[in-house]
Design an enzyme around this catalytic site. Sequence first.
Site, short mmCIF file in Angstrom:
data_model
loop_
_atom_site.label_atom_id
_atom_site.label_comp_id
_atom_site.label_asym_id
_atom_site.label_seq_id
_atom_site.Cartn_x
_atom_site.Cartn_y
_atom_site.Cartn_z
N ARG A 91 1.03 -1.20 -0.05
CA ARG A 91 -0.20 0.01 0.12
C ARG A 91 0.87 1.46 0.10
O ARG A 91 0.53 2.27 -0.64
CB ARG A 91 -0.83 0.00 1.35
CG ARG A 91 -2.14 0.67 1.27
CD ARG A 91 -2.91 0.65 2.47
NE ARG A 91 -2.89 -0.52 3.39
CZ ARG A 91 -4.01 -1.32 3.17
NH1 ARG A 91 -4.98 -1.16 2.28
NH2 ARG A 91 -4.14 -2.45 3.93
N TYR A 92 1.95 1.17 0.69
CA TYR A 92 2.94 2.32 0.61
C TYR A 92 4.19 1.95 0.13
O TYR A 92 4.59 0.98 0.33
CB TYR A 92 3.26 2.66 2.27
CG TYR A 92 1.97 2.85 3.09
CD1 TYR A 92 1.31 4.23 3.15
CD2 TYR A 92 1.49 1.63 3.66
CE1 TYR A 92 0.25 4.44 4.00
CE2 TYR A 92 0.33 2.14 4.61
CZ TYR A 92 -0.14 3.38 4.71
OH TYR A 92 -1.40 3.43 5.48
N ARG A 95 6.96 -0.24 2.34
CA ARG A 95 6.73 -1.44 3.29
C ARG A 95 5.69 -2.23 2.50
O ARG A 95 4.69 -1.80 1.91
CB ARG A 95 6.48 -1.01 4.63
CG ARG A 95 5.11 0.04 4.63
CD ARG A 95 5.55 1.04 5.97
NE ARG A 95 4.26 1.70 6.25
CZ ARG A 95 4.22 3.21 5.64
NH1 ARG A 95 5.33 3.59 4.99
NH2 ARG A 95 3.35 4.11 6.07
N CYS A 104 -5.78 -17.35 13.96
CA CYS A 104 -5.23 -16.52 15.28
C CYS A 104 -5.40 -17.44 16.53
O CYS A 104 -6.12 -18.44 16.34
CB CYS A 104 -6.12 -15.34 15.34
SG CYS A 104 -5.84 -14.34 13.83
N CYS A 108 -11.00 -11.95 17.10
CA CYS A 108 -11.65 -10.69 17.88
C CYS A 108 -12.95 -10.22 17.11
O CYS A 108 -12.93 -10.23 16.11
CB CYS A 108 -10.75 -9.64 17.70
SG CYS A 108 -9.07 -10.15 18.30
N CYS A 111 -12.79 -7.73 14.37
CA CYS A 111 -11.56 -7.82 13.75
C CYS A 111 -12.01 -7.19 11.84
O CYS A 111 -12.72 -7.82 11.27
CB CYS A 111 -11.00 -9.37 13.25
SG CYS A 111 -9.54 -9.39 12.03
N ARG A 113 -10.26 -7.91 9.50
CA ARG A 113 -10.06 -9.04 8.25
C ARG A 113 -10.72 -10.50 8.96
O ARG A 113 -10.52 -11.41 8.51
CB ARG A 113 -8.63 -9.50 8.57
CG ARG A 113 -7.72 -8.58 7.75
CD ARG A 113 -6.31 -9.03 7.12
NE ARG A 113 -5.62 -7.75 6.83
CZ ARG A 113 -4.33 -7.27 7.41
NH1 ARG A 113 -4.18 -7.90 8.65
NH2 ARG A 113 -3.84 -6.30 6.82
N ASP A 274 -12.63 -0.36 12.35
CA ASP A 274 -13.01 -0.36 10.90
C ASP A 274 -14.32 -0.87 10.23
O ASP A 274 -15.04 -1.17 11.47
CB ASP A 274 -11.90 -1.19 10.27
CG ASP A 274 -10.50 -0.86 10.16
OD1 ASP A 274 -10.36 0.45 9.91
OD2 ASP A 274 -9.81 -1.18 10.68
N ASP A 311 -7.94 3.86 9.17
CA ASP A 311 -7.58 3.32 7.78
C ASP A 311 -8.80 3.80 7.04
O ASP A 311 -9.87 3.43 7.17
CB ASP A 311 -7.58 1.92 7.93
CG ASP A 311 -6.13 1.23 8.28
OD1 ASP A 311 -5.32 1.51 7.19
OD2 ASP A 311 -5.83 1.05 9.25
N LYS A 318 -3.79 4.79 5.99
CA LYS A 318 -3.85 5.34 7.33
C LYS A 318 -3.83 6.89 7.50
O LYS A 318 -2.72 7.25 6.94
CB LYS A 318 -2.95 4.78 8.54
CG LYS A 318 -3.47 3.64 9.09
CD LYS A 318 -2.18 3.16 10.04
CE LYS A 318 -2.34 1.99 10.38
NZ LYS A 318 -2.15 0.84 9.24
S1 SF4 Z 1 -7.44 -8.45 15.13
FE1 SF4 Z 1 -8.17 -10.01 13.73
S2 SF4 Z 1 -6.04 -10.87 12.90
FE2 SF4 Z 1 -5.72 -9.66 14.72
S3 SF4 Z 1 -5.75 -11.45 16.39
FE3 SF4 Z 1 -7.87 -10.70 16.16
S4 SF4 Z 1 -8.87 -11.64 14.94
FE4 SF4 Z 1 -6.81 -12.06 14.53
#
Ligand code: SF4
Length: 360
Positions: A91-92, A95, A104, A108, A111, A113, A274, A311, A318
């Site tokens: 994206r940049y 990096r 994971c 979360c 999340c 993603r 997000d 973001d 960002k």
């Molecule tokens: S925020 Fe998303 S990618 Fe990060 S630990 Fe939690 S579930 Fe996994």
Amino acid sequence: MKLATTLRDPAELVAHGLAPAVDLADLKEVASRYAVAVTPDIAALIDSNDPADPIARQFIPSMEELSVEGSENADPIGDHAHSPVAGIVHRYPDRVLLKLVHVCAVYCRFCFRREMVGPGKDSALSDTAYAAALDYIRAHKEIWEVILTGGDPLMLSPRRLAQVMTDLARIEHVRIIRIHTRVPVADPSRISDDMVSALKVAGATVWVALHANHARELTAKARASVARLVDAGIPMVSQSVLLHGVNDSAAVLEELMRTFVECRIKPYYLHHGDLAPGTAHLRTTLGKGQALMRALRGRVSGLCQPEYVLDIPGGAGKSPVGPSYLAAENSSGNERDADTETRYRIVDYCGEVHLYPPKS
Ligand code: SF4
């Protein structure tokens, strides 16, 4: 009582008193869309007598996740639009993200993603795709920093991780390898001596960014896992997400940032939530985030200040979205272009406005 294994099924959450039985059917539907995992360390932190427990809110699925707003998006920060080869997000200029795994330790509920991580979502990079990702990094000499994210890179075995670190450090223009992880709080025993050795690689500087959102996540075991990393010479920064009902108060953020610093972790990012599907109940407004940042400025030193960032949806990157403390104005008090100002107005941590003279 400490559990023996990670809970992955809503029925197990109900059986252990971590979710209400009456919600089971809805929670099964949530779990069929978005992965669930609650490690024994995280389960032990949850106060099941508190319906507003800030740890439970982050990891226990809720019926509210079934409500998707029109502005929410399966790829809210535009990873796909910036992915030239599998596993890379560029994206940049200087990096790239390198996404090796899509699993994971915990999942979360907020999340960004969430449509990509978890069993049954994308799979780990194949050997061929991994080789192609390395080729891409080798070919782009402007890449100074590689950020391992995903999924959680510390879900890899120490042996595999050591190989990845060595492969990256052998690329001459890659000077920094940054690892984003939740493992030190979600499953601190994974930070073994072997894991720490795997992260220490000659030829590149390694940073670890710890994701935690509430000071209670930094248990004695979590602090010990962080200390193993820092004592090994690995500098650490934090990233947190501003979450309604978890950390959207100045006192909670203050304690979190002080705890990071006590653990030798420099607060780095406070992300605005997000636009991930089914997460509206966990987001705050940008105005609230700015007010909290102003309050934090009055409560803790610069060492404890994260940068509040958003973001931009779609993948534009960002941007800092914290409050501004400085304005230029002319002698009549109107705002003007910074090159032609006659003086500045600057706000102190108590909200008082002061005048600062222009350079003569
Ligand atoms: S925020 Fe998303 S990618 Fe990060 S630990 Fe939690 S579930 Fe996994």
